[in-house]
Design an enzyme around this catalytic site. Structure first.
Site, short mmCIF file in Angstrom:
data_model
loop_
_atom_site.label_atom_id
_atom_site.label_comp_id
_atom_site.label_asym_id
_atom_site.label_seq_id
_atom_site.Cartn_x
_atom_site.Cartn_y
_atom_site.Cartn_z
N ARG A 38 -0.34 0.99 11.21
CA ARG A 38 0.54 0.10 10.42
C ARG A 38 1.87 0.74 10.08
O ARG A 38 1.93 1.92 9.74
CB ARG A 38 -0.14 -0.28 9.11
CG ARG A 38 -1.14 -1.41 9.30
CD ARG A 38 -1.62 -2.02 8.03
NE ARG A 38 -0.58 -2.67 7.26
CZ ARG A 38 -0.69 -2.90 5.97
NH1 ARG A 38 -1.76 -2.52 5.31
NH2 ARG A 38 0.27 -3.52 5.32
N GLY A 43 0.69 8.12 6.98
CA GLY A 43 0.45 8.79 8.26
C GLY A 43 1.32 8.24 9.37
O GLY A 43 1.90 8.99 10.16
N CYS A 44 1.44 6.93 9.44
CA CYS A 44 2.22 6.29 10.50
C CYS A 44 3.71 6.61 10.34
O CYS A 44 4.42 6.78 11.32
CB CYS A 44 1.99 4.79 10.50
SG CYS A 44 0.27 4.36 10.90
N THR A 45 4.16 6.71 9.10
CA THR A 45 5.57 7.05 8.86
C THR A 45 5.83 8.49 9.28
O THR A 45 6.83 8.77 9.96
CB THR A 45 5.92 6.84 7.37
OG1 THR A 45 5.72 5.46 7.05
CG2 THR A 45 7.36 7.22 7.08
N ALA A 48 5.88 8.57 13.12
CA ALA A 48 7.10 7.97 13.66
C ALA A 48 8.31 8.87 13.43
O ALA A 48 9.15 9.05 14.33
CB ALA A 48 7.33 6.59 13.04
#
Length: 152
Positions: A38, A43-45, A48
């Protein structure tokens, strides 16, 4: 999950601006295709931003970075703007590519079982073949691990 040496499944999905992007658009180039759960989650930030920080190195190696999640194009646009993400983000709300690459799996979180995207990265060679499969990657190490693999 896909096997090394298999043909990478073709897909056509909208990017953050609504433009349709296909895997075949990148024939002749190495593609780093990463699937994440998401936009704007911790974590995804981090994952990325690590790819964004290494973006020039990927470009120098001739590799295209593509992130895929089931978030909307509008969500991707906000995510990219907020964090200055220079690479392609594709929206897959119908799970077409997510399922084709085998990353839609059962996950356990605090004892609760649900279906979701397992953070995974695929390196696809210039001929559209899966060269490397990185299942269940760590957000902070993923970009560096991919760079190390490409540098071989």
């Amino acid at each position: 999950m896909l096997e090394i040496g298999t043909k990478a499944p073709e897909f056509t999905l909208p990017d953050k601006d609504g433009n349709m992007v296909s895997l075949s658009d990148f024939a002749g180039k190495k593609v780093v295709l990463y699937f994440y759960p998401r936009d704007n989650t911790p974590g995804c930030t981090r994952q990325a931003c690590a790819f964004a920080g290494a973006y020039e190195q990927f470009a120098q190696m001739g590799a295209v970075v593509i992130g895929v999640s089931k978030d909307s194009t509008a969500s991707h646009q906000k995510f990219a703007e907020k964090h200055g993400l220079p690479f392609i983000l594709l929206s897959d709300p119908e799970l077409a590519a997510i399922q084709a690459y085998g990353v839609w799996q059962e996950k356990k979180n605090y004892g609760k079982v649900s279906m979701g995207v397992v953070r995974s990265t695929f390196i696809i060679d210039e001929n559209g073949m899966v060269e490397k499969v990185m299942p269940k990657v760590k957000p902070d190490a993923n970009a560096g691990d991919v760079l190390a693999w490409l540098a071989k």
